[in-house]
Design an enzyme around this catalytic site. Sequence first.
Site, short mmCIF file in Angstrom:
data_model
loop_
_atom_site.label_atom_id
_atom_site.label_comp_id
_atom_site.label_asym_id
_atom_site.label_seq_id
_atom_site.Cartn_x
_atom_site.Cartn_y
_atom_site.Cartn_z
N HIS A 193 14.58 58.37 -17.15
CA HIS A 193 15.18 59.69 -16.93
C HIS A 193 16.20 59.61 -15.80
O HIS A 193 15.85 59.24 -14.67
CB HIS A 193 14.10 60.72 -16.55
N CYS B 154 7.05 63.47 -15.50
CA CYS B 154 7.94 62.30 -15.40
C CYS B 154 9.31 62.63 -14.81
O CYS B 154 9.94 61.79 -14.17
CB CYS B 154 8.09 61.65 -16.77
#
Length: 344
Positions: A242, A150
């Site tokens: 993120h 990710c």
Amino acid sequence: MSVRVGILGGTGAVGQRFIQLLDGHPEFELAAITASDDSAGTPYRDAAKWRVDSPIPDDVGDITVRATEPDAVPDDVDLLFSSLPSGVAAEVEPDFAEAGYVISSNSSNARMADDVPLVIPEVNPEHLDVLDVQRDERGWDGALVKNPNCSTIAMVPTLATLDRFGLDRVHVATLQAVSGAGYSGVTSMEIIDNVVPHIGGEESKMETESKKLLGSFDGAEISLHDVDVSASCNRVPTLDGHLENVWAETEEDIEPEDAEDAFRDAPTLDLPSAPDSLIEVFDDPSRPQPRLDRTLGGGMQVAAGGVQSTPSGVQYNCLAHNTIRGAAGASLLNGELLADRGWL
Ligand code: NAP
């Protein structure tokens, strides 16, 4: 076209995102969900601790969860999405591929194997063709395709567009949301009022997977890009999304406007889950921010901003939703690419 699909590990954090994203999908029909032996035999609505921000689709709640083994999944399922813990995936994904299933997997096992395509559809779709080598070498009727970690997936689309200036060296510091560790991954006592400056294994994943994604495929072999990537990964108390600070050094001189133009030129694909534009570029240097920008393009877009000059390149910030573009959405898009390119 309707393709029957299943989810391996469908009760977890990423599995729930798969279910959310597959609801109403124009090409894929959900036909099977597997999980651990503790959940097998139980209706999905009882087996899953449902936590995503929309209700369990009615028809999914009634599905009986199956064991994670090839004999438990109907033969007419063509494509399996995998969101199993990597140790479990390493054991069972080859069995499913041998049994003839095509697997689009989110788990970290085998991402760097020579004959396993690690794919972001807008960045390196041609790497999918290494599946011919995989089938020849392993004798599989099925196939195994991976999407990256990710944190890698938030950064590599931007790097791919900068490679026209000759990518030389990249430094990245991440600010990663707690959902990236799964529901039981980080306790509240660890993360509230805190930042944890280490995520086990994450730095090396960013450093190696980026080189494979940016590498070239000559029809037989994937060669790694020779860019040096150096990562420092931090867990911060955001829920999803993120954010990453990237320093990219290039062989050719590059101005911030060149980088922004390159980001805006990122390719897009005509696939159901592909966003209209891959990278949203912000002029406001305080963006992107996780809470404001993680759901751009339904969570499938990457956001970038704050581009500025450094002595040897540019520095900028980028962001992606870690359980959508960074996990379930990434595997789903790879599944759409597999269908589009005739691999099912
Ligand atoms: P999770 O919430 O812990 O879910 C794990 C799933 O695997 C559940 O469905 C669980 O079933 C099943 N499972 C566990 N042990 C099993 C076994 N022995 N046999 C069969 N099934 C088993 O984990 P997650 O956060 O969804 O992550 C799943 C995978 O995606 C991991 O490999 C992770 O590294 C990767 N990933 C996660 C993210 C993220 O942002 N969260 C991003 C990228 C990649 P039960 O409910 O029955 O236990």
